[in-house]
Write a protein that holds these residues in place. Structure first.
Motif, PDB file in Angstrom:
ATOM      1  N   ASP A  66     -25.325  17.440  -8.992  1.00 49.47           N
ATOM      2  CA  ASP A  66     -26.391  17.388  -8.020  1.00 49.47           C
ATOM      3  C   ASP A  66     -27.456  18.027  -8.144  1.00 49.47           C
ATOM      4  OD1 ASP A  66     -27.479  16.146  -5.780  1.00 49.47           O
ATOM      5  OD2 ASP A  66     -26.069  16.929  -4.226  1.00 49.47           O
ATOM      6  N   VAL A  67     -27.249  19.628  -8.401  1.00 47.77           N
ATOM      7  CA  VAL A  67     -28.340  20.459  -8.664  1.00 47.77           C
ATOM      8  C   VAL A  67     -29.271  20.062  -9.623  1.00 47.77           C
ATOM      9  CG1 VAL A  67     -28.903  22.586  -9.529  1.00 47.77           C
ATOM     10  CG2 VAL A  67     -27.384  22.526  -7.475  1.00 47.77           C
ATOM     11  N   GLY A  68     -28.677  19.509 -10.784  1.00 41.63           N
ATOM     12  CA  GLY A  68     -29.339  18.887 -11.898  1.00 41.63           C
ATOM     13  C   GLY A  68     -30.063  17.811 -11.773  1.00 41.63           C
ATOM     14  N   HIS A  69     -29.562  16.819 -10.888  1.00 39.78           N
ATOM     15  CA  HIS A  69     -30.356  15.644 -10.663  1.00 39.78           C
ATOM     16  C   HIS A  69     -31.122  15.866  -9.685  1.00 39.78           C
ATOM     17  CE1 HIS A  69     -26.616  12.958 -11.460  1.00 39.78           C
ATOM     18  NE2 HIS A  69     -27.092  13.501 -12.505  1.00 39.78           N
ATOM     19  N   THR A  70     -31.545  17.135  -8.748  1.00 39.22           N
ATOM     20  CA  THR A  70     -32.477  17.200  -7.776  1.00 39.22           C
ATOM     21  C   THR A  70     -33.455  18.093  -8.321  1.00 39.22           C
ATOM     22  OG1 THR A  70     -30.898  17.741  -6.102  1.00 39.22           O
ATOM     23  CG2 THR A  70     -32.699  18.765  -5.797  1.00 39.22           C
ATOM     24  N   THR A  71     -33.390  18.629  -9.621  1.00 40.08           N
ATOM     25  CA  THR A  71     -34.344  19.355 -10.280  1.00 40.08           C
ATOM     26  C   THR A  71     -35.241  18.349 -10.989  1.00 40.08           C
ATOM     27  OG1 THR A  71     -32.889  21.263 -10.892  1.00 40.08           O
ATOM     28  CG2 THR A  71     -34.717  20.901 -12.482  1.00 40.08           C
ATOM     29  N   THR A  72     -36.534  18.672 -10.688  1.00 36.65           N
ATOM     30  CA  THR A  72     -37.690  17.700 -11.316  1.00 36.65           C
ATOM     31  C   THR A  72     -38.709  18.724 -12.075  1.00 36.65           C
ATOM     32  OG1 THR A  72     -39.028  18.077  -9.234  1.00 36.65           O
ATOM     33  CG2 THR A  72     -37.301  16.125  -9.377  1.00 36.65           C
ATOM     34  N   ASP A  73     -39.883  18.011 -12.185  1.00 41.62           N
ATOM     35  CA  ASP A  73     -40.830  18.732 -13.122  1.00 41.62           C
ATOM     36  C   ASP A  73     -41.627  19.475 -12.150  1.00 41.62           C
ATOM     37  OD1 ASP A  73     -40.583  17.281 -15.569  1.00 41.62           O
ATOM     38  OD2 ASP A  73     -42.189  15.866 -14.891  1.00 41.62           O
TER      39      ASP A  73
END
Length: 300
Positions: A66-73
Protein backbone atom coordinates in the motif's frame (compact mmCIF):
# COMPACT_ATOMS: atom_id res chain seq x y z
CA UNK A 1 12.11 -16.12 23.80
CA UNK A 2 9.20 -18.06 25.26
CA UNK A 3 9.74 -21.16 27.37
CA UNK A 4 7.86 -23.52 25.06
CA UNK A 5 10.40 -23.29 22.22
CA UNK A 6 12.51 -26.42 22.21
CA UNK A 7 16.28 -26.44 21.67
CA UNK A 8 15.67 -28.31 18.41
CA UNK A 9 13.41 -25.50 17.18
CA UNK A 10 15.96 -22.86 18.15
CA UNK A 11 18.67 -24.72 16.27
CA UNK A 12 16.48 -25.12 13.19
CA UNK A 13 15.72 -21.38 13.08
CA UNK A 14 19.36 -20.42 13.57
CA UNK A 15 20.49 -22.84 10.87
CA UNK A 16 18.13 -21.20 8.39
CA UNK A 17 19.53 -17.77 9.23
CA UNK A 18 23.10 -19.01 8.72
CA UNK A 19 22.17 -20.64 5.41
CA UNK A 20 20.69 -17.39 4.11
CA UNK A 21 23.68 -15.39 5.34
CA UNK A 22 26.11 -17.72 3.52
CA UNK A 23 24.12 -17.27 0.30
CA UNK A 24 25.54 -13.76 0.04
CA UNK A 25 29.17 -14.79 0.53
CA UNK A 26 30.03 -14.63 -3.17
CA UNK A 27 28.75 -11.09 -3.70
CA UNK A 28 31.40 -9.22 -5.71
CA UNK A 29 30.73 -5.95 -3.86
CA UNK A 30 31.85 -6.35 -0.23
CA UNK A 31 29.71 -3.45 0.96
CA UNK A 32 26.61 -4.95 -0.66
CA UNK A 33 27.42 -8.26 1.02
CA UNK A 34 27.82 -6.56 4.40
CA UNK A 35 24.52 -4.69 4.12
CA UNK A 36 22.47 -7.68 2.96
CA UNK A 37 23.91 -10.00 5.58
CA UNK A 38 23.31 -7.50 8.37
CA UNK A 39 19.77 -6.82 7.13
CA UNK A 40 19.05 -10.55 6.97
CA UNK A 41 20.43 -11.21 10.44
CA UNK A 42 18.37 -8.42 12.00
CA UNK A 43 15.22 -9.35 10.08
CA UNK A 44 15.46 -12.98 11.13
CA UNK A 45 16.12 -11.91 14.73
CA UNK A 46 13.02 -9.70 14.64
CA UNK A 47 10.88 -12.58 13.37
CA UNK A 48 12.20 -14.93 16.04
CA UNK A 49 12.03 -12.41 18.88
CA UNK A 50 8.41 -11.47 18.20
CA UNK A 51 7.36 -14.99 17.12
CA UNK A 52 5.74 -13.31 14.15
CA UNK A 53 2.63 -15.04 12.82
CA UNK A 54 1.99 -15.66 9.13
CA UNK A 55 -1.03 -13.37 9.32
CA UNK A 56 1.10 -10.58 10.78
CA UNK A 57 3.79 -11.07 8.12
CA UNK A 58 1.16 -10.93 5.36
CA UNK A 59 -0.32 -7.79 6.95
CA UNK A 60 3.15 -6.22 6.86
CA UNK A 61 3.58 -7.13 3.20
CA UNK A 62 0.15 -5.64 2.43
CA UNK A 63 1.07 -2.46 4.31
CA UNK A 64 4.32 -2.03 2.35
CA UNK A 65 2.46 -2.74 -0.90
CA UNK A 66 0.00 0.00 0.00
CA UNK A 67 2.90 2.36 0.74
CA UNK A 68 4.24 1.65 -2.75
CA UNK A 69 0.87 2.21 -4.42
CA UNK A 70 0.47 5.51 -2.54
CA UNK A 71 3.82 6.82 -3.76
CA UNK A 72 3.56 9.13 -6.80
CA UNK A 73 5.77 11.61 -8.66
CA UNK A 74 5.01 14.21 -5.98
CA UNK A 75 4.32 12.11 -2.89
CA UNK A 76 6.94 9.75 -1.43
CA UNK A 77 5.16 7.55 1.08
CA UNK A 78 8.30 5.46 1.67
CA UNK A 79 10.20 8.60 2.74
CA UNK A 80 7.27 9.42 5.01
CA UNK A 81 7.41 5.94 6.55
CA UNK A 82 11.15 6.26 7.07
CA UNK A 83 10.61 9.64 8.70
CA UNK A 84 7.94 8.59 11.21
CA UNK A 85 9.96 5.52 12.24
CA UNK A 86 12.93 7.76 13.02
CA UNK A 87 14.99 5.91 10.42
CA UNK A 88 15.61 9.06 8.39
CA UNK A 89 16.94 10.90 11.42
CA UNK A 90 19.12 7.93 12.38
CA UNK A 91 20.69 7.81 8.90
CA UNK A 92 21.25 11.57 9.07
CA UNK A 93 22.91 11.23 12.47
CA UNK A 94 25.22 8.47 11.24
CA UNK A 95 26.23 10.44 8.15
CA UNK A 96 26.52 13.90 9.71
CA UNK A 97 28.82 13.36 12.66
CA UNK A 98 29.29 16.30 15.01
CA UNK A 99 32.14 18.52 13.84
CA UNK A 100 33.02 21.56 15.90
CA UNK A 101 30.25 24.13 15.79
CA UNK A 102 28.93 22.99 12.41
CA UNK A 103 25.18 23.41 12.02
CA UNK A 104 23.26 20.23 12.79
CA UNK A 105 21.43 18.38 10.03
CA UNK A 106 17.87 17.14 10.10
CA UNK A 107 15.38 15.38 7.83
CA UNK A 108 15.19 16.11 4.11
CA UNK A 109 11.46 15.53 3.86
CA UNK A 110 9.48 14.38 0.82
CA UNK A 111 8.73 17.78 -0.79
CA UNK A 112 12.05 19.09 -2.12
CA UNK A 113 11.98 19.94 -5.84
CA UNK A 114 15.01 20.54 -8.05
CA UNK A 115 15.35 23.75 -10.08
CA UNK A 116 13.51 26.07 -7.70
CA UNK A 117 13.57 29.69 -8.93
CA UNK A 118 16.57 31.84 -8.12
CA UNK A 119 15.97 35.02 -6.12
CA UNK A 120 18.18 38.01 -5.41
CA UNK A 121 19.16 39.02 -1.91
CA UNK A 122 16.08 40.47 -0.28
CA UNK A 123 13.84 38.67 -2.76
CA UNK A 124 10.58 36.97 -1.87
CA UNK A 125 10.59 33.18 -2.03
CA UNK A 126 6.86 33.00 -1.20
CA UNK A 127 5.79 33.82 -4.76
CA UNK A 128 2.27 34.56 -3.57
CA UNK A 129 1.89 31.67 -1.12
CA UNK A 130 -0.45 32.42 1.78
CA UNK A 131 1.14 33.35 5.09
CA UNK A 132 2.69 36.01 7.25
CA UNK A 133 5.85 37.56 5.75
CA UNK A 134 9.10 36.64 7.48
CA UNK A 135 12.47 38.32 6.95
CA UNK A 136 15.20 35.66 7.07
CA UNK A 137 18.86 36.62 7.20
CA UNK A 138 22.16 35.16 8.25
CA UNK A 139 25.62 34.10 7.19
CA UNK A 140 27.33 31.03 5.77
CA UNK A 141 30.79 30.33 7.19
CA UNK A 142 33.18 27.49 7.90
CA UNK A 143 33.91 26.35 11.45
CA UNK A 144 36.63 28.98 11.82
CA UNK A 145 34.17 31.75 10.94
CA UNK A 146 35.52 32.33 7.44
CA UNK A 147 32.73 33.47 5.06
CA UNK A 148 31.77 31.16 2.21
CA UNK A 149 30.73 33.48 -0.61
CA UNK A 150 28.74 31.83 -3.36
CA UNK A 151 27.37 29.05 -1.15
CA UNK A 152 24.10 27.86 -2.66
CA UNK A 153 21.13 28.11 -0.31
CA UNK A 154 17.93 26.22 -1.18
CA UNK A 155 14.87 27.14 0.89
CA UNK A 156 11.35 25.71 0.89
CA UNK A 157 8.37 25.55 3.23
CA UNK A 158 4.66 24.94 3.58
CA UNK A 159 2.17 27.79 3.21
CA UNK A 160 -0.33 28.99 5.81
CA UNK A 161 -2.68 26.17 4.78
CA UNK A 162 -0.05 23.62 5.74
CA UNK A 163 0.61 22.61 2.13
CA UNK A 164 3.65 22.66 -0.13
CA UNK A 165 3.23 23.88 -3.69
CA UNK A 166 3.51 20.35 -5.12
CA UNK A 167 0.47 19.31 -3.07
CA UNK A 168 -1.73 21.56 -5.18
CA UNK A 169 -2.91 20.37 -8.58
CA UNK A 170 -2.47 23.64 -10.47
CA UNK A 171 1.28 23.37 -11.17
CA UNK A 172 2.20 26.40 -9.05
CA UNK A 173 5.73 27.10 -7.80
CA UNK A 174 5.58 28.87 -4.48
CA UNK A 175 7.33 29.04 -1.10
CA UNK A 176 10.55 27.65 -2.55
CA UNK A 177 13.61 29.25 -4.14
CA UNK A 178 17.39 29.33 -4.10
CA UNK A 179 19.95 32.09 -3.71
CA UNK A 180 23.69 32.44 -3.20
CA UNK A 181 25.63 33.89 -0.28
CA UNK A 182 27.14 37.26 -1.17
CA UNK A 183 30.85 38.17 -1.08
CA UNK A 184 30.70 38.52 2.70
CA UNK A 185 28.96 35.16 3.09
CA UNK A 186 25.67 36.88 3.99
CA UNK A 187 22.16 36.12 2.75
CA UNK A 188 18.69 37.59 3.22
CA UNK A 189 15.25 36.96 1.80
CA UNK A 190 11.54 37.16 2.50
CA UNK A 191 9.74 33.92 3.31
CA UNK A 192 6.75 32.97 5.45
CA UNK A 193 6.52 32.64 9.21
CA UNK A 194 6.42 28.83 9.63
CA UNK A 195 3.29 27.25 11.08
CA UNK A 196 2.55 23.66 12.23
CA UNK A 197 0.99 21.28 9.74
CA UNK A 198 0.24 17.56 9.46
CA UNK A 199 2.26 15.24 7.29
CA UNK A 200 0.05 13.60 4.65
CA UNK A 201 -1.99 11.22 6.81
CA UNK A 202 -4.63 9.98 4.38
CA UNK A 203 -2.52 6.95 3.40
CA UNK A 204 -1.03 3.87 5.07
CA UNK A 205 1.48 5.85 7.15
CA UNK A 206 -1.32 8.00 8.55
CA UNK A 207 -3.35 4.90 9.40
CA UNK A 208 -0.36 3.45 11.21
CA UNK A 209 0.06 6.61 13.29
CA UNK A 210 -3.61 6.59 14.27
CA UNK A 211 -3.38 2.92 15.23
CA UNK A 212 -0.64 3.70 17.76
CA UNK A 213 -2.08 7.00 19.00
CA UNK A 214 0.55 9.27 17.44
CA UNK A 215 -0.06 12.72 15.99
CA UNK A 216 0.85 13.46 12.35
CA UNK A 217 1.77 17.07 13.17
CA UNK A 218 5.11 18.57 12.27
CA UNK A 219 6.63 21.39 14.29
CA UNK A 220 6.74 24.74 12.48
CA UNK A 221 9.86 24.89 10.32
CA UNK A 222 11.65 26.31 7.31
CA UNK A 223 13.81 23.99 5.18
CA UNK A 224 17.39 24.77 4.13
CA UNK A 225 19.83 22.89 1.93
CA UNK A 226 23.26 24.51 1.69
CA UNK A 227 26.13 23.46 -0.56
CA UNK A 228 29.63 24.82 -1.14
CA UNK A 229 32.67 23.22 -2.81
CA UNK A 230 34.82 21.40 -0.27
CA UNK A 231 32.10 21.28 2.38
CA UNK A 232 29.61 18.66 3.50
CA UNK A 233 26.13 19.21 2.10
CA UNK A 234 23.87 20.50 4.85
CA UNK A 235 20.17 19.62 4.94
CA UNK A 236 18.47 21.21 7.89
CA UNK A 237 15.49 23.20 9.21
CA UNK A 238 15.00 26.05 11.60
CA UNK A 239 12.17 25.71 14.12
CA UNK A 240 10.07 28.33 15.91
CA UNK A 241 10.77 28.74 19.62
CA UNK A 242 7.57 28.27 21.60
CA UNK A 243 5.85 26.27 18.85
CA UNK A 244 2.84 24.31 20.10
CA UNK A 245 4.10 21.04 18.57
CA UNK A 246 7.79 21.40 19.39
CA UNK A 247 9.41 18.18 20.56
CA UNK A 248 6.32 16.15 19.56
CA UNK A 249 7.36 16.59 15.93
CA UNK A 250 6.09 13.52 14.08
CA UNK A 251 9.39 12.87 12.27
CA UNK A 252 11.75 13.55 15.22
CA UNK A 253 13.47 16.40 13.37
CA UNK A 254 13.71 18.99 16.16
CA UNK A 255 17.13 19.75 17.66
CA UNK A 256 17.78 22.37 20.33
CA UNK A 257 20.41 24.13 18.23
CA UNK A 258 17.90 24.61 15.40
CA UNK A 259 15.20 26.27 17.50
CA UNK A 260 15.27 30.00 16.71
CA UNK A 261 13.60 33.16 17.94
CA UNK A 262 11.16 34.49 15.38
CA UNK A 263 10.65 38.12 16.44
CA UNK A 264 7.12 39.34 15.79
CA UNK A 265 6.36 42.84 14.48
CA UNK A 266 3.21 44.86 13.97
CA UNK A 267 2.30 45.95 10.46
CA UNK A 268 3.41 49.52 11.23
CA UNK A 269 6.97 48.52 12.16
CA UNK A 270 9.56 49.38 9.54
CA UNK A 271 10.90 46.29 7.74
CA UNK A 272 14.67 45.79 7.17
CA UNK A 273 14.37 46.64 3.47
CA UNK A 274 11.49 49.11 3.68
CA UNK A 275 8.95 46.67 2.24
CA UNK A 276 5.31 47.59 2.80
CA UNK A 277 3.62 44.51 4.29
CA UNK A 278 0.22 46.18 4.28
CA UNK A 279 -2.08 45.46 7.18
CA UNK A 280 -0.36 42.22 8.13
CA UNK A 281 2.23 41.80 10.82
CA UNK A 282 5.58 40.26 9.99
CA UNK A 283 8.41 38.41 11.69
CA UNK A 284 12.15 38.15 11.38
CA UNK A 285 14.71 35.49 12.23
CA UNK A 286 18.46 35.14 11.94
CA UNK A 287 20.10 31.84 11.06
CA UNK A 288 23.89 31.71 10.88
CA UNK A 289 24.97 28.57 9.06
CA UNK A 290 28.29 26.86 9.81
CA UNK A 291 29.49 24.29 7.28
CA UNK A 292 31.58 21.21 8.07
CA UNK A 293 34.34 20.23 5.63
CA UNK A 294 33.57 17.38 3.26
CA UNK A 295 36.85 15.78 4.34
CA UNK A 296 37.17 16.27 8.11
CA UNK A 297 40.87 15.35 7.93
CA UNK A 298 41.62 18.16 5.50
CA UNK A 299 40.26 21.48 6.72
CA UNK A 300 40.80 24.13 4.10
Amino acid sequence: MTDDITPEQVEREQQLTQTVLRSFDQAADPRLREILQSLTAHLHAFIRDTRLTEEEWNAGIAFLTDVGHTTTDWRQEFVLLSDVLGASMQVIGVNNAAYGDATEATVFGPFFVDDAPVIDHGGDMAFGAAGEPCWVSGSVTDISGRPLPGARIEVWEADDEGLYDVQYDDGRTAARAHLFADEAGQYRFWGLTPTPYPIPDDGPVGRMLRAVGRSPMRASHLHFMVTAPGYRRLVTHIFVRGDEIGWKDSVFGVKESLIKDFLRHDSGDVTPDGRDVGQRGWSEVRFDIVMAPSDPHHVR
